[in-house]
Design a protein around this motif. Structure first.
Motif, mmCIF file in Angstrom:
data_model
loop_
_atom_site.group_PDB
_atom_site.id
_atom_site.type_symbol
_atom_site.label_atom_id
_atom_site.label_comp_id
_atom_site.label_asym_id
_atom_site.label_seq_id
_atom_site.Cartn_x
_atom_site.Cartn_y
_atom_site.Cartn_z
ATOM 1 N N LEU A 126 0.813 -1.211 0.000
ATOM 2 C CA LEU A 126 0.000 0.000 0.000
ATOM 3 C C LEU A 126 0.850 1.267 0.000
ATOM 4 O O LEU A 126 0.445 2.281 -0.567
ATOM 5 C CB LEU A 126 -0.931 0.009 1.223
ATOM 6 C CG LEU A 126 -2.068 -1.013 1.230
ATOM 7 C CD1 LEU A 126 -2.792 -0.997 2.577
ATOM 8 C CD2 LEU A 126 -3.052 -0.738 0.096
ATOM 9 N N GLU A 127 2.037 1.218 0.622
ATOM 10 C CA GLU A 127 2.824 2.427 0.818
ATOM 11 C C GLU A 127 4.101 2.512 -0.020
ATOM 12 O O GLU A 127 4.624 3.611 -0.222
ATOM 13 C CB GLU A 127 3.211 2.547 2.299
ATOM 14 C CG GLU A 127 2.025 2.666 3.240
ATOM 15 C CD GLU A 127 2.445 2.715 4.704
ATOM 16 O OE1 GLU A 127 3.619 3.081 4.972
ATOM 17 O OE2 GLU A 127 1.615 2.382 5.570
ATOM 18 N N SER A 128 4.626 1.398 -0.482
ATOM 19 C CA SER A 128 5.850 1.425 -1.282
ATOM 20 C C SER A 128 5.520 1.910 -2.689
ATOM 21 O O SER A 128 4.764 1.268 -3.419
ATOM 22 C CB SER A 128 6.470 0.026 -1.343
ATOM 23 O OG SER A 128 7.602 0.026 -2.181
ATOM 24 N N SER A 129 6.101 3.038 -3.073
ATOM 25 C CA SER A 129 5.718 3.699 -4.335
ATOM 26 C C SER A 129 5.848 2.808 -5.565
ATOM 27 O O SER A 129 4.918 2.740 -6.377
ATOM 28 C CB SER A 129 6.528 4.982 -4.513
ATOM 29 O OG SER A 129 6.201 5.916 -3.511
ATOM 30 N N PRO A 130 6.979 2.104 -5.784
ATOM 31 C CA PRO A 130 7.074 1.275 -6.996
ATOM 32 C C PRO A 130 5.996 0.202 -7.073
ATOM 33 O O PRO A 130 5.439 -0.053 -8.147
ATOM 34 C CB PRO A 130 8.474 0.660 -6.884
ATOM 35 C CG PRO A 130 9.237 1.594 -6.005
ATOM 36 C CD PRO A 130 8.238 2.097 -5.018
ATOM 37 N N LEU A 131 5.700 -0.420 -5.924
ATOM 38 C CA LEU A 131 4.666 -1.459 -5.905
ATOM 39 C C LEU A 131 3.285 -0.865 -6.128
ATOM 40 O O LEU A 131 2.508 -1.339 -6.974
ATOM 41 C CB LEU A 131 4.693 -2.202 -4.575
ATOM 42 C CG LEU A 131 5.699 -3.336 -4.417
ATOM 43 C CD1 LEU A 131 5.775 -3.763 -2.957
ATOM 44 C CD2 LEU A 131 5.310 -4.523 -5.288
ATOM 45 N N ARG A 132 2.975 0.167 -5.372
ATOM 46 C CA ARG A 132 1.637 0.745 -5.447
ATOM 47 C C ARG A 132 1.369 1.327 -6.831
ATOM 48 O O ARG A 132 0.254 1.207 -7.375
ATOM 49 C CB ARG A 132 1.469 1.835 -4.379
ATOM 50 C CG ARG A 132 0.045 2.384 -4.284
ATOM 51 C CD ARG A 132 -0.949 1.271 -3.947
ATOM 52 N NE ARG A 132 -2.326 1.704 -4.014
ATOM 53 C CZ ARG A 132 -3.010 2.216 -2.977
ATOM 54 N NH1 ARG A 132 -2.428 2.316 -1.785
ATOM 55 N NH2 ARG A 132 -4.267 2.577 -3.115
ATOM 56 N N GLN A 133 2.370 1.933 -7.417
ATOM 57 C CA GLN A 133 2.193 2.503 -8.755
ATOM 58 C C GLN A 133 1.892 1.410 -9.775
ATOM 59 O O GLN A 133 0.998 1.557 -10.622
ATOM 60 C CB GLN A 133 3.439 3.281 -9.163
ATOM 61 C CG GLN A 133 3.318 3.962 -10.513
ATOM 62 C CD GLN A 133 4.552 4.780 -10.872
ATOM 63 O OE1 GLN A 133 5.448 4.963 -10.052
ATOM 64 N NE2 GLN A 133 4.587 5.276 -12.093
ATOM 65 N N GLU A 137 -1.680 1.252 -11.710
ATOM 66 C CA GLU A 137 -1.697 1.404 -13.161
ATOM 67 C C GLU A 137 -2.346 0.204 -13.838
ATOM 68 O O GLU A 137 -2.926 0.338 -14.926
ATOM 69 C CB GLU A 137 -0.271 1.617 -13.683
ATOM 70 C CG GLU A 137 0.300 2.989 -13.326
ATOM 71 C CD GLU A 137 1.707 3.200 -13.849
ATOM 72 O OE1 GLU A 137 2.234 2.271 -14.525
ATOM 73 O OE2 GLU A 137 2.295 4.265 -13.587
ATOM 74 N N PHE A 138 -2.261 -0.964 -13.197
ATOM 75 C CA PHE A 138 -2.946 -2.133 -13.765
ATOM 76 C C PHE A 138 -4.448 -2.001 -13.568
ATOM 77 O O PHE A 138 -5.222 -2.205 -14.503
ATOM 78 C CB PHE A 138 -2.430 -3.412 -13.108
ATOM 79 C CG PHE A 138 -3.059 -4.656 -13.667
ATOM 80 C CD1 PHE A 138 -2.534 -5.253 -14.807
ATOM 81 C CD2 PHE A 138 -4.184 -5.226 -13.080
ATOM 82 C CE1 PHE A 138 -3.116 -6.398 -15.347
ATOM 83 C CE2 PHE A 138 -4.775 -6.361 -13.605
ATOM 84 C CZ PHE A 138 -4.234 -6.949 -14.748
ATOM 85 N N HIS A 139 -4.847 -1.676 -12.319
ATOM 86 C CA HIS A 139 -6.267 -1.452 -12.018
ATOM 87 C C HIS A 139 -6.368 -0.719 -10.683
ATOM 88 O O HIS A 139 -5.759 -1.156 -9.696
ATOM 89 C CB HIS A 139 -7.049 -2.757 -11.956
ATOM 90 C CG HIS A 139 -8.536 -2.561 -12.029
ATOM 91 N ND1 HIS A 139 -9.284 -2.061 -10.969
ATOM 92 C CD2 HIS A 139 -9.428 -2.791 -13.029
ATOM 93 C CE1 HIS A 139 -10.547 -1.988 -11.309
ATOM 94 N NE2 HIS A 139 -10.683 -2.424 -12.560
#
Length: 414
Positions: A126-133, A137-139
């Motif tokens: 939820l908070e890590s930018s690369p993961l959350r982005q 972007e997928f959904h």
């Protein structure tokens, strides 16, 4: 288009992700994030490599394995039940990311620092930018769906049951993987037959098992029981984990009064509530950073800290004596004797002597249990298998942990 990616796994062979498939393209992107790559630096079995020298596999390799099993299981079910097909991203991503939140030495860190890796898994994606982005972007709904899966609140139970239940892809991979790397031959599973036995009940929307596949599931549950009894709860594992816990406990005491060095990350782990660490502080800790501190502390002027760190690093572990056959008073008597003997060797019993309890259980009704499709409808597996019924009874053992210096005197004591 993102090119395809292949990971060669000792259990599952070539795990190939197709870059032209939107879901598998997302998986490749997630794998390449720093939070996922950090799992390469965390051992799957924590301190168990001091007992089983081959137990060096990482949480990263396990996560890929869980994703691969989930893909096989889900794709097979989705061919038969087309209504499941829209949930492929949720299942595969949840399987891949399920262990993001593990700290140094996996479950051992949870005992030492009083944290919960499930809590941190949710915080990280939820908070890590690369993961959350990547997820957004997928959904835009995917991150929310993942949280519901990990909390077992997703409206279709099968989606979360494939990831976290009594018969999930996580357990299937870690039993196979841990068996392989520890050399425990009784941990072998017939994965193909287990996947063939898995089914879906459209009414309850639960993961179920076909009655004709019952034998494969019984074997899986017995494998799990033996792995806990002989591997995960091995007395040397208990001794190694408690020894590490005591080293960290001593370091925490000294750090609190300014008498020991730690970098910013480990310093935060020593002083703050684990659940309240910043994301940067949590992700900065892994097996390497913690072992580096143990190596430094083994030369500390504090004799207890230095000795505890040296014992762990040199595998000079505490002895473990199975005292399960003794009465409660008998166990306490042995504990008192060991403590008194430790004092004679100038070893503080608070750091060198304890009783640890190990519980092994093959099956519980955790997370709805395992449902079998029978002529009388869905029934729990322990109602149609006398073998599984026996596994619901826990095996509990107590071990007295003590330094080898006192062993001869302790064994002579009445």
């Amino acid at each position: 288009m993102l090119p395809s990616r292949t990971y060669h796994d000792p259990l599952h062979g070539a795990i190939t992700l197709d870059g032209s498939d939107p879901v598998e393209k997302l998986l490749i992107r997630l794998i390449d994030t720093p939070a996922c790559q950090r799992l390469r630096r965390i051992r799957q079995l924590g301190t168990a490599s001091l007992t089983f020298h081959g137990a060096e596999a990482s949480r990263f390799t396990h996560s890929l394995g869980v994703m691969q099993i989930a893909r096989r299981a889900f794709d097979r079910l989705a061919k038969r039940y087309s209504e499941l097909r829209p949930y492929r991203p949720q299942v595969l991503v949840a399987a891949l990311l399920h262990d993001l939140g593990h700290g140094p030495f996996s479950h051992t860190a949870e005992e030492i620092f009083q944290g919960q890796h499930e809590h941190w898994t949710r915080r990280i994606f939820l908070e890590s930018s690369p993961l959350r982005q990547a997820l957004d972007e997928f959904h835009p709904q995917l991150a929310t769906d993942l949280e519901k899966i990990y909390l077992k609140q997703f409206p279709i139970p099968l989606v979360w049951q494939l990831v976290t239940s009594q018969l999930d892809c996580d357990r299937l991979d870690y039993l196979m993987r841990d068996s392989y790397f520890t050399g425990a031959s009784y941990g072998h599973l017939d994965l193909d037959r287990i996947l063939m036995a898995m089914d879906y009940d459209p009414v309850s929307q639960e993961l179920t098992v076909n009655q004709k596949g019952l034998a494969a599931i019984e074997h899986y549950l017995f494998v799990r029981y033996f792995m806990y009894a002989q591997i995960y709860n091995h007395p040397k594992n208990l001794a190694a984990a408690w020894g590490l816990e005591q080293a960290i406990s001593r370091a925490r005491e000294l750090f609190g009064v300014g008498q020991v060095w730690a970098d910013g990350v480990i310093g935060a782990w020593l002083t703050q509530n684990n659940q309240e660490l910043s994301l940067e502080q949590y992700l900065g800790a892994d097996d390497i950073t913690l072992v580096y501190h143990l190596q430094a502390w083994q030369h500390h002027s504090d004799a207890i800290l230095a000795d505890l760190c040296r014992r762990y690093l040199d595998r000079d572990l505490l002895k473990a004596w199975d005292i399960s056959n003794l009465s409660d008073s008998g166990q306490q008597s042995k504990l008192t004797q060991a403590r008194e003997l430790a004092k004679r060797f100038d070893l503080d019993p608070a750091y060198y002597v304890t009783i640890r309890t190990a519980v092994s259980r093959g099956y519980t009704l955790y997370n709805k249990g395992i449902k079998v499709k029978s002529p009388r409808g869905l029934v729990d597996i322990n109602q149609c298998s006398s073998l599984v019924m026996t596994l619901t009874q826990p095996l509990t053992k107590q071990y007295l942990l003590y330094p080898r210096e006192i062993e001869a005197d302790l064994q002579r004591s009445p």
